[in-house]
Design a protein around this motif. Sequence first.
Motif, PDB file in Angstrom:
ATOM      1  N   HIS A  30       0.861  -1.179   0.000  1.00  0.00           N
ATOM      2  CA  HIS A  30       0.000   0.000   0.000  1.00  0.00           C
ATOM      3  C   HIS A  30       0.903   1.236   0.000  1.00  0.00           C
ATOM      4  N   TRP A  31       0.911   1.968  -1.114  1.00  0.00           N
ATOM      5  CA  TRP A  31       1.779   3.124  -1.290  1.00  0.00           C
ATOM      6  C   TRP A  31       1.005   4.390  -0.937  1.00  0.00           C
ATOM      7  N   GLY A  32       1.586   5.237  -0.089  1.00  0.00           N
ATOM      8  CA  GLY A  32       0.855   6.454   0.240  1.00  0.00           C
ATOM      9  C   GLY A  32       1.636   7.407   1.122  1.00  0.00           C
ATOM     10  N   GLU A  33       0.890   8.268   1.801  1.00  0.00           N
ATOM     11  CA  GLU A  33       1.491   9.342   2.593  1.00  0.00           C
ATOM     12  C   GLU A  33       0.739   9.498   3.909  1.00  0.00           C
ATOM     13  N   VAL A  34       1.508   9.752   4.981  1.00  0.00           N
ATOM     14  CA  VAL A  34       0.910  10.030   6.281  1.00  0.00           C
ATOM     15  C   VAL A  34       0.408  11.474   6.274  1.00  0.00           C
ATOM     16  N   ILE A  35      -0.910  11.654   6.381  1.00  0.00           N
ATOM     17  CA  ILE A  35      -1.515  12.986   6.370  1.00  0.00           C
ATOM     18  C   ILE A  35      -1.550  13.588   7.775  1.00  0.00           C
ATOM     19  N   GLU A  36      -1.671  12.718   8.769  1.00  0.00           N
ATOM     20  CA  GLU A  36      -1.782  13.201  10.150  1.00  0.00           C
ATOM     21  C   GLU A  36      -1.319  12.115  11.110  1.00  0.00           C
ATOM     22  N   GLY A  37      -0.633  12.506  12.165  1.00  0.00           N
ATOM     23  CA  GLY A  37      -0.271  11.575  13.227  1.00  0.00           C
ATOM     24  C   GLY A  37       0.908  10.694  12.887  1.00  0.00           C
ATOM     25  N   GLU A  38       0.939   9.520  13.530  1.00  0.00           N
ATOM     26  CA  GLU A  38       2.024   8.565  13.323  1.00  0.00           C
ATOM     27  C   GLU A  38       1.514   7.155  13.583  1.00  0.00           C
ATOM     28  N   CYS A  39       2.261   6.153  13.103  1.00  0.00           N
ATOM     29  CA  CYS A  39       1.898   4.759  13.345  1.00  0.00           C
ATOM     30  C   CYS A  39       3.150   3.919  13.491  1.00  0.00           C
ATOM     31  N   SER A  40       2.972   2.743  14.071  1.00  0.00           N
ATOM     32  CA  SER A  40       4.081   1.822  14.307  1.00  0.00           C
ATOM     33  C   SER A  40       3.675   0.414  13.902  1.00  0.00           C
ATOM     34  N   ILE A  41       4.682  -0.452  13.788  1.00  0.00           N
ATOM     35  CA  ILE A  41       4.441  -1.866  13.544  1.00  0.00           C
ATOM     36  C   ILE A  41       3.498  -2.417  14.617  1.00  0.00           C
ATOM     37  N   GLU A  42       2.569  -3.265  14.204  1.00  0.00           N
ATOM     38  CA  GLU A  42       1.581  -3.927  15.058  1.00  0.00           C
ATOM     39  C   GLU A  42       0.428  -3.019  15.496  1.00  0.00           C
ATOM     40  N   ASP A  43       0.399  -1.770  15.028  1.00  0.00           N
ATOM     41  CA  ASP A  43      -0.773  -0.931  15.286  1.00  0.00           C
ATOM     42  C   ASP A  43      -1.983  -1.484  14.536  1.00  0.00           C
ATOM     43  N   GLN A  44      -3.152  -1.362  15.132  1.00  0.00           N
ATOM     44  CA  GLN A  44      -4.387  -1.744  14.461  1.00  0.00           C
ATOM     45  C   GLN A  44      -4.988  -0.511  13.793  1.00  0.00           C
ATOM     46  N   ILE A  45      -5.450  -0.710  12.556  1.00  0.00           N
ATOM     47  CA  ILE A  45      -6.034   0.410  11.815  1.00  0.00           C
ATOM     48  C   ILE A  45      -7.330  -0.056  11.140  1.00  0.00           C
ATOM     49  N   THR A  46      -8.175   0.911  10.816  1.00  0.00           N
ATOM     50  CA  THR A  46      -9.335   0.656   9.972  1.00  0.00           C
ATOM     51  C   THR A  46      -8.949   1.042   8.546  1.00  0.00           C
ATOM     52  N   SER A  47      -9.086   0.115   7.626  1.00  0.00           N
ATOM     53  CA  SER A  47      -8.733   0.402   6.229  1.00  0.00           C
ATOM     54  C   SER A  47      -9.984   0.340   5.371  1.00  0.00           C
ATOM     55  N   SER A  48     -10.073   1.261   4.430  1.00  0.00           N
ATOM     56  CA  SER A  48     -11.225   1.278   3.524  1.00  0.00           C
ATOM     57  C   SER A  48     -10.794   1.757   2.147  1.00  0.00           C
ATOM     58  N   ILE A  49     -11.416   1.197   1.119  1.00  0.00           N
ATOM     59  CA  ILE A  49     -11.096   1.573  -0.247  1.00  0.00           C
ATOM     60  C   ILE A  49     -12.129   2.575  -0.764  1.00  0.00           C
ATOM     61  N   LYS A  50     -11.798   3.238  -1.875  1.00  0.00           N
ATOM     62  CA  LYS A  50     -12.749   4.094  -2.579  1.00  0.00           C
ATOM     63  C   LYS A  50     -13.716   3.175  -3.328  1.00  0.00           C
ATOM     64  N   VAL A  51     -14.894   2.989  -2.772  1.00  0.00           N
ATOM     65  CA  VAL A  51     -15.832   1.982  -3.288  1.00  0.00           C
ATOM     66  C   VAL A  51     -16.336   2.347  -4.676  1.00  0.00           C
ATOM     67  N   GLU A  52     -16.693   3.610  -4.889  1.00  0.00           N
ATOM     68  CA  GLU A  52     -17.222   4.008  -6.201  1.00  0.00           C
ATOM     69  C   GLU A  52     -16.183   3.764  -7.294  1.00  0.00           C
ATOM     70  N   ARG A  53     -14.915   4.093  -6.996  1.00  0.00           N
ATOM     71  CA  ARG A  53     -13.846   3.865  -7.969  1.00  0.00           C
ATOM     72  C   ARG A  53     -13.695   2.365  -8.246  1.00  0.00           C
ATOM     73  N   ARG A  54     -13.713   1.540  -7.182  1.00  0.00           N
ATOM     74  CA  ARG A  54     -13.599   0.084  -7.371  1.00  0.00           C
ATOM     75  C   ARG A  54     -14.734  -0.440  -8.241  1.00  0.00           C
ATOM     76  N   ASN A  55     -15.966   0.043  -8.015  1.00  0.00           N
ATOM     77  CA  ASN A  55     -17.105  -0.437  -8.798  1.00  0.00           C
ATOM     78  C   ASN A  55     -16.938  -0.118 -10.275  1.00  0.00           C
ATOM     79  N   LEU A  56     -16.417   1.069 -10.588  1.00  0.00           N
ATOM     80  CA  LEU A  56     -16.186   1.434 -11.989  1.00  0.00           C
ATOM     81  C   LEU A  56     -15.105   0.541 -12.604  1.00  0.00           C
ATOM     82  N   ILE A  57     -14.054   0.261 -11.821  1.00  0.00           N
ATOM     83  CA  ILE A  57     -12.998  -0.633 -12.301  1.00  0.00           C
ATOM     84  C   ILE A  57     -13.561  -2.028 -12.548  1.00  0.00           C
ATOM     85  N   GLN A  58     -14.388  -2.523 -11.618  1.00  0.00           N
ATOM     86  CA  GLN A  58     -14.987  -3.854 -11.786  1.00  0.00           C
ATOM     87  C   GLN A  58     -15.843  -3.919 -13.041  1.00  0.00           C
ATOM     88  N   ASN A  59     -16.618  -2.864 -13.303  1.00  0.00           N
ATOM     89  CA  ASN A  59     -17.439  -2.846 -14.516  1.00  0.00           C
ATOM     90  C   ASN A  59     -16.574  -2.978 -15.762  1.00  0.00           C
TER      91      ASN A  59
END
Length: 208
Positions: free
Chosen positions: A78-107
């Motif tokens: 997962h390639w990206g940028e930290v917009i706010e805060g910080e994280c470490s190995i073994e941290d738990q996160i909520t991950s979500s995708i851009k659903v509308e974009r995925r649906n268009l790709i699936q079509n």
Amino acid sequence: EFIGYDQYKTESIIKKIICNEKIVNQIKQGDQAIIILNQTQFYGESGGQVGDQGIFLNKNFNFIVKDATKIFGNFVLHWGEVIEGECSIEDQITSSIKVERRNLIQNNHSSTHLLHAALRKILGNHVTQKGSMVNDEKLRFDFSHNDPISIENILKIELLVNDIIDQKFSVETKILDHKTAINSGAMALFGEKYGDEVRVISMGKINN
């Protein structure tokens, strides 16, 4: 583990972080990084289809995922940028995708399969996929054929694809062993590597 066929949001654990081409234990605001999770619903770019985009969040952390790619088979980067805060190995996160974009790709992904079937029906079974590009805006389908395609056949192909779409058949998914899948009429696709079990997708019907 990829869980993105039917889940668009999930709780995951950060297992690896790569920043400035080095494995690190922590990243903070402004860092460009690659994150690997224990499980992900992000589709990693492969088979001509672009990777998903989305976001990772927890109370201390906001990370924008700009792209997802695959490495060593099933590992998704997962390639990206930290917009706010910080994280470490073994941290738990909520991950979500851009659903509308995925649906268009699936079509558009589904449309490559319908186009493949229509090309074989109109031009002949010698037609095989040689490559593709699928994103949320368009698709490109590369295939083998020895002659220019007439305007008449282009119109036939287009009408056939639209006819299958207009049938509004539900998309059926089965998990079969490789031999059973091929014997049932499934087509192995260019550039795809298959294990002992495969996902077989059925959609629509070509009328004779």
